[in-house]
Design a protein around this motif. Sequence first.
Motif, PDB file in Angstrom:
ATOM      1  N   SER A 234      -3.690   0.907  11.033  1.00  0.00           N
ATOM      2  CA  SER A 234      -2.410   1.296  10.467  1.00  0.00           C
ATOM      3  C   SER A 234      -1.858   2.488  11.228  1.00  0.00           C
TER       4      SER A 234
ATOM      5  N   GLN B  54       2.227   4.651  12.382  1.00  0.00           N
ATOM      6  CA  GLN B  54       3.678   4.716  12.333  1.00  0.00           C
ATOM      7  C   GLN B  54       4.196   4.888  13.754  1.00  0.00           C
TER       8      GLN B  54
ATOM      9  N   THR C   7       6.224   1.871   9.725  1.00  0.00           N
ATOM     10  CA  THR C   7       4.804   1.936   9.405  1.00  0.00           C
ATOM     11  C   THR C   7       4.253   0.515   9.424  1.00  0.00           C
TER      12      THR C   7
ATOM     13  N   ARG D 151       5.621   5.181   4.367  1.00  0.00           N
ATOM     14  CA  ARG D 151       4.301   5.756   4.120  1.00  0.00           C
ATOM     15  C   ARG D 151       4.198   7.104   4.843  1.00  0.00           C
TER      16      ARG D 151
ATOM     17  N   TYR E 245       2.518  10.498   6.128  1.00  0.00           N
ATOM     18  CA  TYR E 245       1.115  10.608   6.528  1.00  0.00           C
ATOM     19  C   TYR E 245       0.799  11.999   7.047  1.00  0.00           C
TER      20      TYR E 245
ATOM     21  N   PHE F  32      -2.471   8.098   4.686  1.00  0.00           N
ATOM     22  CA  PHE F  32      -1.151   7.635   4.273  1.00  0.00           C
ATOM     23  C   PHE F  32      -0.986   7.854   2.763  1.00  0.00           C
TER      24      PHE F  32
END
Length: 315
Positions: free
Chosen positions: A63, A65, A127, A261, A263, A295
Motif C-alpha cells: 500500500s 500513496q 492511495t 488515507r 499516513y 494509514f
Amino acid sequence: MFKKIIVYSTCLSIIGCQAIENPLANVSSNAISSSGCAEKPIVSLSGKDVETVALNESTITKSGQVSANKNIGYTFTATTGQKLSYSTDADICIWVFTPDNEILKGGELSKNGKYIIQVAAPQGAKTFDLKMSLGLLETASSTPTASPTNNPENTPENTSENTSENNNSQSSLENDNLQPENDISQEQALELVRKWYAAKTRIFAPPFDRDLLNELATGKLYQRVGGEDGAIDWLQKYNRYYTYNKSAITNIMGFSSSGSRPYIKVRVVEELYLQGEKGIDKTNSGEYKIDYIYFFTKENGTWKIYNNEKISDAE
C-alpha cells in the motif's frame, strides 16, 4: 485508468545501484494513453523510492500513496518460467521495467534479473493497494493461516475481509484534481501510533484485549490482528504470547493529511520475544529496526489506524 490489471510474464538479471535511474523517464508529457497515463513515466525513481520485495507464488499486498510527481517502485528478482501477476482497484498508472530498463509491453520476458514495477497517479494524489505474485493471485476465498513473524502485527491478512470500504474510498476521489486535507495533524498521527505500541503488551499477550485493539485499529490492521484466524487467535490457540523489552519511534520520515488515507512514515526500534510452553521462540524474537507506513481512517468521528505496511529494514 488501470483497474484490476493482471499481467503474466516470465522474469530475470541484475540492477544494482543506489539510485535507480530510468533513461526512459524524460518523455513528453503529451504521450498520454486513453487511460490518462503516459506511455512512459515522467519521473525517475531514486533508491529511496524503491522497495525490494521477495515475490513467490504467494500473493503480497503493498500500500502507498502516489501522485504524478511522486512515484513509488517495487523491485523483485525472478527466474525463467515464472509469471508476474499484479492487480489493483485503484486509479493509478503502472509500468514494469525489464533489467535493461525497457518497458514491458506484454508477453514473455527474455532477460534474467531484477524487474521494477513503477507506480504513479494520472492526476492528484492516489492511495492504492497493489497485489503482486509470481503465480496466480489469491482470491477472497483463500484465507491463509496466521502465523507469527518477528512482529505479530505483520501476520498475513485475513483475505476474507470485506474490502468494499477500501474500494469505495479509493474511488471516491477519482475525479478530484485536488485532494482534501483531513483534520488529523502529524502530532495526532504520531500519538496514535505511540498508543498502538504501548498497547501491544495487552493485545499480543493476556488479556488479549480486543476492546483496546478496537479503540486504536480498524480495517485491515484490526482484521489481521483481532479478526478470525488473526494473530490473537493464533497466539491463544497455541498458548503463546509476546513480551516487549523496548518499543520506540526514533524517526518521522514523512506525513500526509490529504487523500483518502492520510499516513505517517516512522522508524521503529523494538525488542520483543515470543513466549511458549518451552520458553522463548528464538526464531520469532529479538531486536529490530523497521521503517513503517501507517494509514489512518476516521470511524464514527474518531481517527484509527487502518493499516500498516513495512517499508524496509532500517540500517
